[in-house]
Design a protein around this motif. Sequence first.
Motif, PDB file in Angstrom:
ATOM      1  N   ILE B  23       0.075   1.324 -12.756  1.00 35.94           N
ATOM      2  CA  ILE B  23       0.294   1.679 -11.357  1.00 35.94           C
ATOM      3  C   ILE B  23      -0.624   0.866 -10.467  1.00 35.94           C
ATOM      4  N   ASN B  24      -1.894   0.766 -10.869  1.00 33.68           N
ATOM      5  CA  ASN B  24      -2.840  -0.017 -10.084  1.00 33.68           C
ATOM      6  C   ASN B  24      -2.400  -1.461  -9.937  1.00 33.68           C
ATOM      7  N   ALA B  25      -1.926  -2.043 -11.023  1.00 32.22           N
ATOM      8  CA  ALA B  25      -1.496  -3.440 -10.968  1.00 32.22           C
ATOM      9  C   ALA B  25      -0.339  -3.603  -9.995  1.00 32.22           C
ATOM     10  N   ARG B  26       0.605  -2.662 -10.048  1.00 31.21           N
ATOM     11  CA  ARG B  26       1.759  -2.753  -9.163  1.00 31.21           C
ATOM     12  C   ARG B  26       1.349  -2.557  -7.712  1.00 31.21           C
ATOM     13  N   ARG B  28      -1.597  -3.278  -6.443  1.00 28.23           N
ATOM     14  CA  ARG B  28      -2.270  -4.530  -6.057  1.00 28.23           C
ATOM     15  C   ARG B  28      -1.251  -5.559  -5.607  1.00 28.23           C
ATOM     16  N   ASP B  29      -0.163  -5.657  -6.398  1.00 29.37           N
ATOM     17  CA  ASP B  29       0.847  -6.662  -6.075  1.00 29.37           C
ATOM     18  C   ASP B  29       1.512  -6.394  -4.735  1.00 29.37           C
TER      19      ASP B  29
END
Lengths: 150, 150
Positions: B23-26, B28-29
């Motif tokens: 979730i964090n990566a998404r 960030r994107d």
Amino acid sequence: MKKDAEEWINRYVDAYMVVTRQINARLRDIFGEGLTSDQFLILRLIAGQEKCTSTYLAEAVAVGKSSITAIINRLDEAGMIERTRDENDRRQVYLTMTEHGKSVYSTSEKQMQEVISPYLFHFEDHDIERFITMFEKLAFLMQEPGGRNN
Amino acid sequence: MKKDAEEWINRYVDAYMVVTRQINARLRDIFGEGLTSDQFLILRLIAGQEKCTSTYLAEAVAVGKSSITAIINRLDEAGMIERTRDENDRRQVYLTMTEHGKSVYSTSEKQMQEVISPYLFHFEDHDIERFITMFEKLAFLMQEPGGRNN
DNA sequence: AATAATAGTTCACGTGTAGAACAGTTTCAC
DNA sequence: GTGAAACTGTTCTACACGTGAACTATTATT
């Protein structure tokens, strides 16, 4: 979009925020100087994977490879892991825990159990089982598409 | 310690790691340059709290007050929030979003909904409801003891 | 009035992340 | 075979976030 999606997501995010931040804070306290919670997760992944590589770790934690290099460097300097090049494909570097690394990890794992387990008493066994099963399914779905470069 | 505690905790941690990092990566994107996911959570707390103070935020995200100051400074420099001193107790500083802050937050909230909602289709409504209710109970339990100083 | 407690800030330092540039190794197409 | 393309991992720079200790300013206590 599901009818109640918006409300669910808001409730989920609010709960998620509290739970993750609180767990993180408690882990920071008990791990102390020895280990960060991110380093713990990396050791956990190394422990659970034969022939663990940086690329694997980068995908598993959804982060760029350069971040992994940084974390691995620190664990290496602390004498917790070792890098071994594959002789057949010299691009690959396999990561393994040293005895010291295993010892630190094992201690930290016990401490984590002690931090979390008290909360389990507030729930019914079959509710816990259902909750975790659902969380695992969500994790599975999120892992699927994968794909993050550098 | 419950009988299956160890296994449950291991399974929970493995799933938790995947879900939160993904979730964090998404986030960030999709947030891009404009906002970090931590800043989003802080804005969220400010939005949901009359007379929000640094101390409140520090407890809510389980972090020292000096970390909050740093985040607030960045949001301030970006023109997303304003600080107002209480005239009755001049130690207190209340945090409110500017129009720009509200706009950024609202956009980000929509983007987050779009990222997460697709996953809901893989689950039954009543399972989602049960899962979130349980997560909320866990969050409530973890918030209770509170207490973290600077 | 002196002392405690509280709210928030500043500072120095460590950790995690991104992204671009780079080196070394296969792999592939021709 | 040879040259181009792809892949694995590292280095470097810049920034966000976390800590803890020392500090300022304000209010409460005794």
